[in-house]
Write a protein that holds these residues in place. Structure first.
Motif, PDB file in Angstrom:
ATOM      1  N   GLN A 224       0.826  -1.200   0.000  1.00  0.00           N
ATOM      2  CA  GLN A 224       0.000   0.000   0.000  1.00  0.00           C
ATOM      3  C   GLN A 224       0.866   1.259   0.000  1.00  0.00           C
ATOM      4  O   GLN A 224       0.562   2.241  -0.692  1.00  0.00           O
ATOM      5  CB  GLN A 224      -0.945   0.036   1.202  1.00  0.00           C
ATOM      6  CG  GLN A 224      -1.951   1.194   1.094  1.00  0.00           C
ATOM      7  CD  GLN A 224      -2.666   1.496   2.379  1.00  0.00           C
ATOM      8  OE1 GLN A 224      -2.195   1.172   3.463  1.00  0.00           O
ATOM      9  NE2 GLN A 224      -3.824   2.132   2.282  1.00  0.00           N
ATOM     10  N   GLY A 335      -3.845   2.495  -4.169  1.00  0.00           N
ATOM     11  CA  GLY A 335      -3.629   2.221  -2.747  1.00  0.00           C
ATOM     12  C   GLY A 335      -4.817   2.555  -1.875  1.00  0.00           C
ATOM     13  O   GLY A 335      -4.664   2.913  -0.710  1.00  0.00           O
ATOM     14  N   GLN A 337      -7.914   1.913   0.439  1.00  0.00           N
ATOM     15  CA  GLN A 337      -8.418   0.919   1.374  1.00  0.00           C
ATOM     16  C   GLN A 337      -9.747   1.333   1.998  1.00  0.00           C
ATOM     17  O   GLN A 337     -10.343   0.583   2.757  1.00  0.00           O
ATOM     18  CB  GLN A 337      -7.403   0.701   2.504  1.00  0.00           C
ATOM     19  CG  GLN A 337      -6.068   0.146   2.047  1.00  0.00           C
ATOM     20  CD  GLN A 337      -6.173  -1.300   1.600  1.00  0.00           C
ATOM     21  OE1 GLN A 337      -6.906  -2.075   2.184  1.00  0.00           O
ATOM     22  NE2 GLN A 337      -5.448  -1.651   0.565  1.00  0.00           N
TER      23      GLN A 337
END
Length: 370
Positions: A224, A335, A337
């Motif tokens: 990430q 990246g 989330q």
């Protein structure tokens, strides 16, 4: 608090704290008075939901896991609605749940190293979390008129900011003091939030031990960080292609020569749906001045109808795309989330801003689209 839009977590890093597979056993050692007659065991990471009768104060759960993970035991008191929720870390080995003779004391968890670290961290965090619970209850008790009072809302926001800083300070202290603790990954997620900033998160992650970074969660976090680094403001936006509502392929690079806001959202995400109103207002003002929006949905194929319904209900006139997979490829590339999130890309394909919401979105668009 109430003016801030909270991100909806999409797919958390499974705080996977050990690489090896192992057997676990959970043992209840409660008072044999028959007041507690049922125990429920839940671990979302491994889709575990199990129940056991409590006999003479004893219960037991057994199984095998790939790595430790957050879990909880819920005990139910016979003939009442009373229950007690006991959070812990499921890890290989034996974990005991012990009830003392003092009815005012909570059930104690006795486990191995990972669980001991978890209890240590939560002991520090719980007083602040309790304050937050009380503050939330006070907010819910406000009348509609009080919720519209700017003075009252400013006071709530100030109190929440203080609590957030206290939580962050506790997590930061734990990370720095325990670089070889698996729980430092958990604390790092708590410290940075679900929308971490690379400049803050990466240096802290780098200070963790090689052993922690080699765990599945460590590797996931490293990935990430690389995605966030490569999609930082000032970087060239990575191209991607996903199908639109008719199944036609759409590329981000199709928008070269224009400002485009890449908006990550989903029909099931409450904060996304709330922010859609703000994005729509921005579009109505700035689309005539050259703004384009590319909506990227994190809905899945099984529930595509809800995505289509949300587009109609929220009146979103711009292009919408999605691969309709749980692990959306475009979101992973950036990246992401948690949602809602967005990325503003200039006519040359360079990222000029990220995660603009509320008035910040309007202000930035007014600055660049005069």
């Amino acid at each position: 608090m109430m003016k801030k839009l909270v991100a909806f977590v999409l797919f958390l890093f499974p705080i996977a704290l050990m690489a090896q597979k192992g057997d676990y056993i959970l043992k209840g050692k409660l008072k044999p008075d028959g007041l507690i007659n049922k125990a429920y065991f839940t671990c979302s990471q491994f889709n575990i939901r199990s129940a056991a009768d409590v006999t003479d104060g004893m219960f037991e759960f057994k199984g095998t896991i790939e790595e430790p993970a957050e879990a909880f035991i819920l005990v139910q008191y016979k003939g009442t609605m009373k229950s007690e929720r006991i959070p812990f870390y499921l890890e290989p080995g034996k974990t005991e749940f012990i009830q003392t003779d003092n009815p005012a004391e909570p059930i104690v968890v006795k486990g191995a190293k990972v669980n001991a670290d978890y209890q240590k961290l939560m002991t520090s965090l719980n007083p602040v979390l309790d304050q937050k619970t009380k503050l939330d209850a006070q907010f819910k008790a406000l009348t509609t008129e009080q919720q519209q009072d700017k003075g009252i809302m400013a006071d709530f926001d100030k109190k929440e900011d203080v609590m957030a800083k206290e939580r962050q300070a506790i997590c930061l202290a734990f990370i720095k003091a325990n670089p070889d603790s698996f729980l430092s990954l958990y604390a790092l997620n708590k410290y940075t939030g679900y929308i971490p900033e690379y400049e803050i998160a990466a240096p802290l992650f780098e200070k963790l031990s090689a052993r922690v970074k080699a765990t599945p969660s460590g590797k996931a976090y490293a990935a990430q960080m690389e995605s966030l680094k490569s999609t930082a403001v000032g970087k060239q936006a990575p191209d991607f292609m996903q199908p639109d509502l008719e199944g036609k392929p759409v590329k981000l690079s199709d928008y070269r020569g224009k400002y485009v806001l890449v908006d990550f959202w989903a029909s099931w995400c409450g904060p996304c749906r709330a922010e859609n109103k703000n994005v729509a207002r921005s579009y109505s003002v700035y689309h005539p001045k050259g703004l384009e929006i590319l909506g990227v949905s994190l809905d899945v194929a099984q529930f595509k109808q809800y995505w289509l319904k949300a587009i109609e209900e929220d009146k979103l006139p711009w292009k919408q795309v999605s691969d309709l997979k749980a692990d959306n490829a475009a979101a992973k590339l950036f990246g992401i989330q948690a949602i809602p999130q967005n990325v503003l890309v200039d006519p040359k394909g360079k990222i000029v801003a990220k995660n603009l919401k509320g008035q910040d979105l309007h202000d930035k668009l007014a600055e660049i689209l005069k």
